[in-house]
Enzyme design. Sequence first.
Site: not given
Ligand code: TTP
Length: 696
Positions: A19, A23, A60, A120-121
């Site tokens: 995703m 958040y 960003r 989210d994966e």
């Molecule tokens: P990620 O998938 O690492 O990042 P993201 O979804 O915000 O952005 P991207 O599009 O680059 O993948 O993290 C998923 C969610 O997990 C993120 O939205 C918020 C939470 N999170 C934290 O709370 N603390 C953290 O250190 C990380 C890496 C993520």
Amino acid sequence: MPVARPESSDSRVIAHIDMDCFYVQVEQRKQPTLRGHPTAVVQYNSWKGGALIAVGYEARKYGVKRSLRGDEAKKVCPDIHLVQVPVARGKADLSVYRNAGSEVVSILSRKGRCERASIDEVYLDLTEAVKTMLAENPPERLETISEEAIKSHVLGLHLDGAKARDCVREWFLRSDADHRDKLLAGGALIVAELRLQVLRETEFTCSAGIAHNKMLAKLASGMNKPAQQTIVPYSSVKKLLESLPIKKMKQLGGKLGTSLQADLGVNTVGDLLQFSVEKLQECYGINTGTWLWNIARGICGEEVQSRLLPKSHGSGKTFPGPRALKTVSAVQKWLYELCEELNERLLCDLEQNKRIARTFTLHASAYKVNDSESLKKFPSKSCPLRYGIAKIQEDALNLFHAVLREYVGIYHVRTKENKHHEWAITGLSVSASNIVVIPSGTHSIMKYFHNQNQSCTSINKSNDICNQDTASLSSSGLLLADPQIETYGDEARAKDDMPSLSPDGDGTEVCKDVPVVMQFADNLGPTSIETEQHGSMEESFSYSGSENDLGSKPTQSKMDFLGTGLKSEKQKRKFEKEKGNTSILRFFHGCDPCSFPENARLKTFEESGASSSGKLIQENQQPMTGPTLSTCNMGQDDFRSDAWRYKTDEIDPTVLNELPPEIQAEVRAWLQPQKRANTVKRGSSIFHYFSRTTDS
Ligand code: TTP
């Protein structure tokens, strides 16, 4: 030593779906006016505007990064909207994100085997769906290719400027394409459609990687974000890996990657190609060496597990700087809060999924005043999990006392309120792992639990948090959307400027007050996290690890690496020995939660992961009733007539094969009702066997 390429390695179609700034998207869906505006999600603490944990793509563009604090982000981007993470019990409440993740998973799982890897994966194995598509309606026969698919990035495909889209369309439609490319083309069509469904049904965008294995799919999904997908044809793998910085590779962001750089001068994955498998095995052990040799060639045989539910639950909180906890009563207060949250989630899992967790673990971080070296040494402790909020809280506190005794010594613990301020706790978390589906024919256990606890139904009414992902606090105390994988450092994540729970400070992370770390772990269970991050991990490792955790390659890789670099030969032998006994230990642990009297429990986790067997045996001296033989007899006081029984035919006979012959005979006899009373008693050889295992 020759290493065979797995036969099916090029014939699978694997997708990794991630995703986009998850958040933020969840918050924007809640407040649509935020859409299109620079937005970040911030952890609730007010110090310098809180800690950014997710940054939207619009923000960003202004240079806002996750490593910034709210106030700093405002300076970089004055228009930024900072949305606070919801708070419950004085700490972040991630249920809204978990539930949103579940919505997405339910859509993605429509087309193939689906493994939820973090909040989210998701990994998908689309092989069967693609084979069906190729048989019935292959891409080359399609009149049109969907716009979303045409926007795919195909690694290695030479694009002709303005005609880029035509090039991609042609790539999809080639009738003379290599069979492997046809598979990936089919996969990409399916993924494009799934992503559109996710968008339509949830309003979330996601990005994806499509490749022949998990490793390559994961690498690719982050290459083109947001809302795009990347295909990794077999022919492009070598080039992709040649220049890929070693630390970008899953599992190599931490110590192992650092060692490869420092000890072997390996800076890119391609650099690994110059080393023979023997050399890599010599340096890092058989498993890690073989794994490194394979990844240098883009080989990864790891299966997509069928898993939509979490592997563990957890709740935690950090207490940075002046907020560090310095009295036992302060620790107790927070432990009780954390246990309450954990308990709610356990009950939901029980009610919704008929699953129970069997291992309870306390992680903490601490420092001793006047001892800068002490920060990294606070051990984790596990014990069998007992259901019921009061019991969970009691066990948490007992574990804490046990850990504190180890940490500061008995004398200091006796001065209960820490009058001399000799220690301070900077992070606490509790987790429940080793989750299993309740065996058939044992539903009376549900009734029992519900008599002991508040009903899950009431929780559900207010907040549907039951169908949630694994959210578990790792020992690092970092909030990681991506569980083990990124915890161990594929990505350089923002470091917090407050004391971290991560004892190693190995470049992993971040989290300020963020309470929960996701532990979906496709291959690294909570135990492996403990093993990586704590100094004295073996206890937790052997107690709470599942067989799968231990057996999977990346976990093994870590152990090998630790074995090489950090552990004594003796410790390593102990690990190998325990590894061989895992399933039998796990089997017995499965019985533990119900078979232990409360006063025996602290001893159990402090002294022996296997002493449970002693109790188990003792319990089995009591006469059995009912139609099935209980190999896991509940304590009479605990369970009265609601005993939870395993049927003998539900016991995996292979667990017995792991025991020494004389013990096998004893256990087999014990499993037969007519012989049990005579053959099993405290002090028998099986009891000593497990004691020995633990003591060695
Ligand atoms: P990620 O998938 O690492 O990042 P993201 O979804 O915000 O952005 P991207 O599009 O680059 O993948 O993290 C998923 C969610 O997990 C993120 O939205 C918020 C939470 N999170 C934290 O709370 N603390 C953290 O250190 C990380 C890496 C993520």
